[in-house]
Enzyme design. Structure first.
Site, short mmCIF file in Angstrom:
data_model
loop_
_atom_site.label_atom_id
_atom_site.label_comp_id
_atom_site.label_asym_id
_atom_site.label_seq_id
_atom_site.Cartn_x
_atom_site.Cartn_y
_atom_site.Cartn_z
N TYR A 18 -2.63 57.09 6.27
CA TYR A 18 -1.95 55.99 6.58
C TYR A 18 -0.64 55.78 5.47
CZ TYR A 18 -1.27 50.98 7.43
OH TYR A 18 -0.92 49.73 7.82
N HIS A 22 3.48 55.75 6.71
CA HIS A 22 4.19 54.60 6.33
C HIS A 22 5.16 55.15 5.24
CE1 HIS A 22 1.35 52.21 8.48
NE2 HIS A 22 2.24 51.33 8.20
N TRP A 76 4.44 53.47 18.14
CA TRP A 76 3.94 53.22 16.78
C TRP A 76 2.31 52.95 16.84
CZ3 TRP A 76 5.22 54.94 12.10
CH2 TRP A 76 4.40 54.34 10.99
#
Length: 104
Positions: A18, A22, A76
């Site tokens: 994650y 990002h 996304w």
């Protein structure tokens, strides 16, 4: 500016992935968020429960309702759907949070 906060659920042992995704967030996604007025956006992780807590500032929170229609947002969501709880349309399962305290 108004604040909006929400929680989501990351799958166990996906924190590093994650973070990586990002860290490499798409320029077109940040441009989209900024185009609707999103500012000062952070996501926090509870490392014990893998709960994600997001908070952002936006002049008009109703503009957030525009995001699901954008192809960039849809891509996304599909990209992130394998590492977090997601709805059938690939959007993250997200629960709005009520502000109960603020210290200026």
């Amino acid at each position: 500016m108004k604040k909006a906060a929400f929680k989501m659920q990351l799958h166990r042992d996906q924190a590093a992935e994650y973070q990586r995704r990002h860290d490499e967030i798409w320029e077109e996604l940040t441009a989209l968020l900024k185009s609707i007025g999103v500012e000062d956006y952070s996501i926090f992780l509870d490392e014990e429960t893998y709960a994600l807590f997001g908070v952002l500032k936006i002049e008009n929170p109703e503009r957030l309702d525009e995001l699901p229609a954008h192809p960039v947002m849809q891509r996304w969501w599909k990209y992130m759907g394998d590492i977090m709880d997601a709805n059938p349309d690939h959007s993250p399962v997200s629960t709005p949070l009520k502000e109960v305290f603020y210290l200026a």
